[in-house]
Enzyme design. Structure first.
Site, PDB file in Angstrom:
ATOM      1  N   HIS A  15      32.097  35.268  44.523  1.00 45.34           N
ATOM      2  CA  HIS A  15      33.309  35.770  43.198  1.00 45.34           C
ATOM      3  C   HIS A  15      32.717  36.918  42.266  1.00 45.34           C
ATOM      4  O   HIS A  15      30.829  36.839  42.261  1.00 45.34           O
ATOM      5  CB  HIS A  15      34.349  35.414  42.840  1.00 45.34           C
ATOM      6  CG  HIS A  15      34.376  34.179  41.509  1.00 45.34           C
ATOM      7  ND1 HIS A  15      33.027  34.822  40.576  1.00 45.34           N
ATOM      8  CD2 HIS A  15      33.702  33.089  42.551  1.00 45.34           C
ATOM      9  CE1 HIS A  15      32.867  33.363  40.079  1.00 45.34           C
ATOM     10  NE2 HIS A  15      33.465  31.955  40.350  1.00 45.34           N
ATOM     11  N   GLU A  89      36.425  26.052  43.901  1.00 48.04           N
ATOM     12  CA  GLU A  89      35.499  25.368  43.269  1.00 48.04           C
ATOM     13  C   GLU A  89      35.469  23.985  43.571  1.00 48.04           C
ATOM     14  O   GLU A  89      36.741  23.763  43.804  1.00 48.04           O
ATOM     15  CB  GLU A  89      35.262  26.126  42.267  1.00 48.04           C
ATOM     16  CG  GLU A  89      34.261  25.793  41.459  1.00 48.04           C
ATOM     17  CD  GLU A  89      32.746  26.014  41.892  1.00 48.04           C
ATOM     18  OE1 GLU A  89      32.142  25.320  42.586  1.00 48.04           O
ATOM     19  OE2 GLU A  89      32.074  26.905  40.869  1.00 48.04           O
TER      20      GLU A  89
END
Length: 199
Positions: A15, A89
């Site tokens: 990202h 994550e």
């Protein structure tokens, strides 16, 4: 005679940047928005992916990944992203939201392990190395399954990219990498069933 499954071609990318990336704060499963630079990086990814031929985009449901993917999907006129929990994550448990500078003072041993991005680091209330790696690799295989022959984009996170990088390099799960994927950096995968290889 068993036929070899057709490949799915998955581009996994990190990202765009957040303020916490800049400040050195562990984000984990906490939702942190992109900053202005992160949005610029998403549009730079659009330019880089203009001729990639993606059919579909997937994303971690965390805001920084989701917004990166939404910018790309909208700009490339692709359907809205599908979200997959497996792309999140690593869960950093009790140290999520703690600046690394503070961690260096309160727990210097753990700080050094996090700084090295050591996958075998034991994190209180967080995910173990194997739980995390299993989740990520199962997600990649699951995304590939209904997308044989297609090119797919999956936006994810830094430590998640580490899991994938070790796997396609044939390294043990507990290997410490001597590199770190930058915000917006990507890797292409050839996925056939549970086989995940570099493209």
């Amino acid at each position: 005679m068993n036929s070899v499954p057709a490949a799915s071609y998955i581009c996994v990318a990190r990202h765009g940047e957040t303020d916490w990336n800049v400040s050195g704060i562990l984000q984990g499963w906490l939702d942190v928005p992109l900053n202005d630079q992160g949005r610029r990086q998403a549009y730079e990814m659009v330019a880089g992916f203009a001729h990639a031929g993606f059919s579909k985009v997937y994303s971690s449901p965390l805001d920084r990944s989701r917004v990166t993917d939404e910018i790309i999907a909208r700009s490339l006129r692709l359907p809205p992203p599908e979200f997959h929990e497996g792309l999140k994550e690593r869960n950093f448990g009790v140290i999520q939201g703690i600046p690394k500078a503070q961690l260096a003072e309160s727990n210097p041993v753990l700080f050094q392990q996090i700084l090295r991005r050591n996958p075998a680091t034991d994190i209180e209330q967080g995910e173990s190395m194997d739980e995390f790696a299993d989740r990520v690799l199962e997600a990649i295989a699951a995304i590939a399954k209904p997308n044989s022959g297609r090119r797919i984009l999956a936006i994810t996170h830094g430590w998640t990219m580490d899991v994938i990088t070790r796997h396609i390099a044939g390294l043990p799960r507990n290997s410490v990498l001597n590199m770190k994927r930058r915000n917006g950096e990507c890797a292409w995968l050839d996925v056939r069933g549970k086989s995940i290889r570099p493209l």
